[in-house]
Design a protein around this motif. Sequence first.
Motif, PDB file in Angstrom:
ATOM      1  N   ILE A   1       7.679   3.602  57.408  1.00  0.00           N
ATOM      2  CA  ILE A   1       9.034   3.761  57.651  1.00  0.00           C
ATOM      3  C   ILE A   1      10.036   3.045  56.405  1.00  0.00           C
ATOM      4  CG2 ILE A   1      11.029   2.988  59.353  1.00  0.00           C
ATOM      5  CD1 ILE A   1       9.236   3.935  61.593  1.00  0.00           C
ATOM      6  N   PHE A   2       9.267   2.019  56.187  1.00  0.00           N
ATOM      7  CA  PHE A   2       9.960   1.179  55.216  1.00  0.00           C
ATOM      8  C   PHE A   2       9.872   1.887  53.913  1.00  0.00           C
ATOM      9  CE2 PHE A   2       9.846  -2.629  57.681  1.00  0.00           C
ATOM     10  CZ  PHE A   2      11.176  -3.146  57.286  1.00  0.00           C
ATOM     11  N   LYS A   3       8.954   2.692  53.578  1.00  0.00           N
ATOM     12  CA  LYS A   3       8.531   3.315  52.204  1.00  0.00           C
ATOM     13  C   LYS A   3       9.399   4.795  52.319  1.00  0.00           C
ATOM     14  CE  LYS A   3       3.779   2.032  51.569  1.00  0.00           C
ATOM     15  NZ  LYS A   3       2.280   2.594  51.751  1.00  0.00           N
ATOM     16  N   LEU A   4       9.728   5.271  53.558  1.00  0.00           N
ATOM     17  CA  LEU A   4      10.443   6.431  53.510  1.00  0.00           C
ATOM     18  C   LEU A   4      11.803   6.056  53.417  1.00  0.00           C
ATOM     19  CD1 LEU A   4      10.983   9.423  54.628  1.00  0.00           C
ATOM     20  CD2 LEU A   4      10.945   8.383  56.955  1.00  0.00           C
ATOM     21  N   ALA A   5      12.359   4.795  54.087  1.00  0.00           N
ATOM     22  CA  ALA A   5      13.601   4.540  53.876  1.00  0.00           C
ATOM     23  C   ALA A   5      13.958   4.149  52.370  1.00  0.00           C
ATOM     24  CB  ALA A   5      14.099   3.185  54.545  1.00  0.00           C
ATOM     25  N   MET A   6      13.058   3.433  51.728  1.00  0.00           N
ATOM     26  CA  MET A   6      13.109   3.075  50.219  1.00  0.00           C
ATOM     27  C   MET A   6      13.361   4.315  49.479  1.00  0.00           C
ATOM     28  SD  MET A   6      10.687   0.532  48.128  1.00  0.00           S
ATOM     29  CE  MET A   6      10.917  -0.702  49.114  1.00  0.00           C
ATOM     30  N   GLY A   7      12.477   5.442  49.720  1.00  0.00           N
ATOM     31  CA  GLY A   7      12.585   6.457  48.992  1.00  0.00           C
ATOM     32  C   GLY A   7      13.690   7.161  49.045  1.00  0.00           C
ATOM     33  N   ILE A   8      14.366   7.339  50.237  1.00  0.00           N
ATOM     34  CA  ILE A   8      15.741   8.059  50.427  1.00  0.00           C
ATOM     35  C   ILE A   8      16.817   7.158  49.749  1.00  0.00           C
ATOM     36  CG2 ILE A   8      17.411   8.579  52.299  1.00  0.00           C
ATOM     37  CD1 ILE A   8      15.356   9.374  54.141  1.00  0.00           C
ATOM     38  N   GLY A   9      16.645   5.736  49.791  1.00  0.00           N
ATOM     39  CA  GLY A   9      17.536   4.861  48.922  1.00  0.00           C
ATOM     40  C   GLY A   9      17.710   5.348  47.553  1.00  0.00           C
ATOM     41  N   LEU A  10      16.255   5.534  47.001  1.00  0.00           N
ATOM     42  CA  LEU A  10      16.113   5.831  45.581  1.00  0.00           C
ATOM     43  C   LEU A  10      16.727   7.194  45.357  1.00  0.00           C
ATOM     44  CD1 LEU A  10      12.431   4.733  44.922  1.00  0.00           C
ATOM     45  CD2 LEU A  10      14.461   3.541  44.183  1.00  0.00           C
ATOM     46  N   CYS A  11      16.660   8.173  46.191  1.00  0.00           N
ATOM     47  CA  CYS A  11      17.243   9.472  46.267  1.00  0.00           C
ATOM     48  C   CYS A  11      18.818   9.210  45.950  1.00  0.00           C
ATOM     49  CB  CYS A  11      17.074  10.596  47.282  1.00  0.00           C
ATOM     50  SG  CYS A  11      15.574  10.808  47.443  1.00  0.00           S
ATOM     51  N   ALA A  12      19.465   8.225  46.509  1.00  0.00           N
ATOM     52  CA  ALA A  12      20.797   7.975  46.825  1.00  0.00           C
ATOM     53  C   ALA A  12      21.197   7.534  45.289  1.00  0.00           C
ATOM     54  CB  ALA A  12      21.185   7.150  47.961  1.00  0.00           C
ATOM     55  N   SER A  13      20.443   6.863  44.579  1.00  0.00           N
ATOM     56  CA  SER A  13      20.601   6.293  43.370  1.00  0.00           C
ATOM     57  C   SER A  13      21.158   7.250  42.408  1.00  0.00           C
ATOM     58  CB  SER A  13      19.517   5.717  42.468  1.00  0.00           C
ATOM     59  OG  SER A  13      18.571   6.494  42.152  1.00  0.00           O
ATOM     60  N   SER A  14      20.737   8.598  42.570  1.00  0.00           N
ATOM     61  CA  SER A  14      21.390   9.515  41.610  1.00  0.00           C
ATOM     62  C   SER A  14      21.952  10.675  42.193  1.00  0.00           C
ATOM     63  CB  SER A  14      19.921  10.192  40.890  1.00  0.00           C
ATOM     64  OG  SER A  14      19.500   9.405  40.140  1.00  0.00           O
ATOM     65  N   HIS A  15      21.846  10.816  43.686  1.00  0.00           N
ATOM     66  CA  HIS A  15      22.559  11.729  44.588  1.00  0.00           C
ATOM     67  C   HIS A  15      22.916  11.261  45.834  1.00  0.00           C
ATOM     68  CE1 HIS A  15      20.577  14.959  41.629  1.00  0.00           C
ATOM     69  NE2 HIS A  15      19.501  14.122  41.732  1.00  0.00           N
ATOM     70  N   LEU A  16      24.001  10.664  45.672  1.00  0.00           N
ATOM     71  CA  LEU A  16      24.524   9.665  46.713  1.00  0.00           C
ATOM     72  C   LEU A  16      25.091  10.782  47.748  1.00  0.00           C
ATOM     73  CD1 LEU A  16      25.141   7.105  48.246  1.00  0.00           C
ATOM     74  CD2 LEU A  16      27.154   6.844  46.800  1.00  0.00           C
ATOM     75  N   ASP A  17      26.062  11.551  47.231  1.00  0.00           N
ATOM     76  CA  ASP A  17      26.742  12.486  48.050  1.00  0.00           C
ATOM     77  C   ASP A  17      25.773  13.516  49.078  1.00  0.00           C
ATOM     78  OD1 ASP A  17      29.070  11.512  47.366  1.00  0.00           O
ATOM     79  OD2 ASP A  17      29.538  12.977  45.817  1.00  0.00           O
ATOM     80  N   GLY A  18      24.853  13.931  48.505  1.00  0.00           N
ATOM     81  CA  GLY A  18      23.802  14.704  48.929  1.00  0.00           C
ATOM     82  C   GLY A  18      22.807  14.149  50.063  1.00  0.00           C
ATOM     83  N   THR A  19      22.697  12.757  49.705  1.00  0.00           N
ATOM     84  CA  THR A  19      21.630  12.052  50.572  1.00  0.00           C
ATOM     85  C   THR A  19      22.611  11.601  51.796  1.00  0.00           C
ATOM     86  OG1 THR A  19      20.602  11.118  48.749  1.00  0.00           O
ATOM     87  CG2 THR A  19      20.572  10.089  50.690  1.00  0.00           C
TER      88      THR A  19
END
Length: 1331
Positions: free
Chosen positions: A558-576
């Motif tokens: 779960i922590f890895k999943l949350a971290m991955g989604i956080g990384l997605c937000a670094s370039s695609h905040l609105d979509g995330t």
Amino acid sequence: IQSTFVTLALLDAANDKDAGVQEQVRKSILTLGNQQPDKVLSICQDYLVKHSKLVTGHRVVVLQTIELVVKSKIDDISYIKIKSIISLASDEMTRSKEVAADWQQAASNILVAVGNKYINDIMEEILSKFQPGVLPHFFVVQTLASLSDSNVYGMVPFLSAILGTMLPMLSMAKQDNMKWVFSSALFRFSESILEYLANLDKAPDPTVRKDTFSSEVFAAYDMLFNSWLQTREPKLRLTVAEALGSMSHLMAHDKLEEQLPKLIPTILSLYKKNPEHYIISKSLCQVLDASVNMGSRVLETQMDSLLSTLHQQVCSPVDFNNPPTVKNHNEVLRCFTILANTFPDRLMVFVLQRLENSNERNRMGSLAVLRHLINSTTSIMETKKLLILASIRQPLADHSNKVKKRVVQVISAMAHHGYLELEGGDLLVRFIIQHCALPDTYHEVTNEALRSMCDNTLHLFTTTVGRLTDVLWPMLLCYLTPAQYSNATAPLCKSLILLANKKRAAQESNFIIDFTAPGECVHTQEKTYTLPASYTHTHTHWHTSALMMSSMSTAPDIFKLAMGIGLCASSHLDGTLAKLDEFGKSDAFKKASGIFSLLKNDVDVEKMKSTLILCYGYVALHAPEEQLLARLDNDILRNISKHFNTKVKRSSYNSASALSETLVTEHFVFSQHIESWLSSRQDHERERAVRTTAEILQFYLNSLSNLVTFHNLGALLGRLVPRCADPNPGIRRAAIDCIYALLHIQLRYEGFSLDYRDDSVESLLTVREKLNDPDHSILYRSCSDLIISKRLPQQQLNTLIFMLFEGLVDYQSNCSRASSVILNTLLKNRGAGLQDLVPEMLEVLHNRLQVIAEEQVKVAVAQSILILATQHLQAVINTLISYPLPFDSWSCEMWIALGADSTVARQIMEMIIEKLNVMVPFVDKKEFMLKPGMNKVATSQPLAMTCALHEMMLNGHSEEAVVPLFSQLFSALLVRMGSSVGVQLPKDINSNSIGADVAVEALHILLARAHLDAVVKALDQDAAWDKMKDSQQHTAGVTLLSRAMAKHAGPRLPAIVESLCPSLNNIYECQRVTVTAFFSELLNHHVVTELMMMDVLMNNMMERISDPCCTVRMLAIRGLGNVAVGSPEKVNKYAKELLAAMSSGMEEKDDPGKHITLEAMSGLSKVLLYLDQKNVHLLVVYIFMKIKPFLENENDEIRCASIMLLGNLSKFGSGEPVFKDQIHNVLVSLLLHLSDPNAQVVKACKYAMRVCAPVVGSEQITAMFQNHLHEEKSLHYGEFINDLIKYIIQDFPGMLNFYHVTVVQFFKSNWAEIRASAAMFIGEIIPILFF
């Protein structure tokens, strides 16, 4: 001969209607003149002499041609010809006394052209027409001004003498055009002197100094400022202002310092009166420059109004097709530069604060000033670089392209002065690159235009700012790969190529970059994490499925999943965020019913909620800083709180951990989701909120690693400190825990280790143990001392104070009291640095007063206002005065609070008195376009100041301030009252109770505060208060006031008189009327002699008898007459003045109601009772002749006064044959008026005939008059006339025919009673004359 013929032919053609032909004629004659200058000039001269009646246009062309030849060949023209040309031009210029601009200007230009070489000859001619005591020709003055422009070194030596001759002429100038030319000349003279002094090394006389001209310049300044600047003619007003600006440099330092408090506000007020602002800004700039150069101390007191007005000007749109607006903008920026050299800190705070203004135009103006200061005051700005870098971040987030355009200009300026190399400079480079990547739009300033500007700026950074090379390389490389900068690839590559070529050519070591080395790129997300290449296109497809799988995942997954989604937000905040929100609303979170509930496990749902909350935490941690601000509250915190419950507590804490790191980086304010519960009315809600806050802060403290500035301390303390006094003991203890954790967090930021213990912070634990039964005073003091001792940064202190303001309206009275006590402690100790926040703080306190119910807190708020006033008096006054009129009850409370401290109250009162003495009390406005006449409309500031005095004096403690200032306050309010009677309020003020009413009420309070109860009682009995407010009875009311003061407050009068005297020379006649009425009545009382005020009052009354206002002249005459009542022993001392004044009053022609005449006769009657024979006997017949026309006046009072005066005059005519004849001349009139319809006239006739009887020359008639003519006794008119005729026949038989002729004239009298008496009289005479 041929050239003569050609020249004459050309001169004949000079009157051609076509301007092009005229121009060609001038050029052709100039060509001939260049060959034979003396000859051509002689031909032109003769042509003008022979053709004396040439039309003006033709004459102008010939004169212009002479000017061209003189300018071109001045060195080749013979001296004899020069002299004749001077004579011709001088004659042409002054031949007509009326101004004929084209003709006389052309002649003037010739003199100026000659003056460039032959200045002494020109001055000999001009000064012959510039003689003392005679108003010169308009163009004589204009020529002197032009000469001072064109020949500085030749003219300046003459200027001292010219100014000496000119000064008396200024008072002779009555027409606007003469005032304009004198003002223009003074401006140009001043400019010439300044240029001369600036270049003394080139000057013929290097001993010339500024003080050579100081006294003359100040004398001229006095006339221009105090008289001419008040004109309604805009052109003249601007020219006067322009002159004052230049003259300020030449004034003696002490004189300029003395004038600045009046001069600067007056110049600032011109902005509202004139549509053209350039001249005003130029003048202001010169005044500021002169003030700064001499080290003025007064200038600082004007800073608030200066900065406010200049900021308004710099925010005005600049039209580049309209040069004056461009010039005005530049002059205003120059003003800011001058102020920056003396008040850099204050100016920077002012400008940077306005970068946060909600008005787009204000932000653009502030950026323009900032850019100018960066470029023009490099050394001063050196210490402000970090502050500017921090403050410019706010405009970076602006949505307006027009503002962004200004931001780019500021960044460009910063680049050239070494800002971008400092910490935080990379953000500005990033801003430029971001806007190089803008798509096209169609705003007023399009994205395309902004993008182009940023492209050019980046190129300039690369090519012209060498110091930026190591900043841009390799920074620009880091912007090539992120998707959001893809549109900026072209300008980035262009700049990188230039930088790389430069690095390679110089063989610099950092040309080769190793991106695998740590810290090589500014974007941590690019260097630390690597995402799959396909992520950019596929990331939105696996959010939902990944989150669904979380219900079956382990905690590490779960922590890895949350971290991955956080990384997605670094370039695609609105979509995330969109996907997370979509998942949060999906069926996965809904409770199933029926059979489907068996398939859904509650544990799975809670696990998904935990995962979702954790994801939001990591999104906040990794999202781009510039995008996160706008998303944090609505898109992240709101969704976390939606899914939060006790079962997901751990995930929430983990999310809070991620958010905490974000808060450290972003400096966010304490979350309003908890904040709103801290002041709940429910004990359990408050307790939970405070305890949750304590846990979050403790967690934050324990996990603190990345140390940056902690910007939230003030806001958090402001929320939590009042809770230390909460009625609930559990809340009090939790609040102490919060403060304890906060202060430890602050210690960590200051660089102390986690285990460091500060004694003052640890003392909170002792306080906490005693909170079950607390001593609130000790608690307040402990909290206050801690906050002060921890030395909060100023910005943190500001936030804390505004949070404490909110605490004033806490539902718990203990907490609101705590807020007020701690607030006032802070203001006392740290308030000195809050000057720029004073308006905002007062506005908040004003709003809080409206809802505070706790009386103790209201008292504390009053104390807060007083504390601010002791530290920032001017700012407090300026703010409160600007509140809307009429003041609401809360504004009144704030003013009343200022009266509590005698020192503060006295300072405020002195400032208000000074302002009231110089401010314009009203303006003339036309109410209806088609209706004639103007209405007087009150100006707001004097109204507000009068209201402020009224409210302050309501505070009983103000008495200590009022008593020493009594005379000044009394005088100011009396004059203010005079300025308010009959004056309309501005349309935006709805109340009628703040015009003359408030001034009268303030005067009432003033008298009470001074314990003048006897004065108040007398005025109450006479209903004087209402009379003073009424325009028809105002002077009567003021008279009653003066009478009461003379009777009951004599010792206070000398100081009052001294304060009022200057108002008698005021331009406002209403003020002169009020003061003259007051002085006039004082002369009715002997106290003025006892207190040695007689000379002062007499001099003032004598000056006022020539006042342009009829009412003032009437009151002055009345006052002079009152001398006989108040100080009869002084009548003979002032006999000459009194008789002259009364005589002129009786001859007054501009006296529609004959009020002046009436007062003159009444006054002279009183004066004659005490005058010695020697002072009057030569004037008896002269006065008698002036009285005679008024005996038949239709006005009863005038008839009565003239007859009484006749009687009083008689004692001086005894033994004078001429006077005896005059008495016989009016005897018939007096006899007939014994039957006058007005009883007072009848009494006057009886008195006059009785006292005149000895002069008549008949003992029988004298005895008859003295026996029968008593005022209170009735008279049988028929018998009286019958007996009188008998005595006349016996003693004056030769006068019967004269009496007969005189009586006949009364047959046409306006009064039937007089006509009847005339008939009776004639009936008695005719039998004797004809039978």
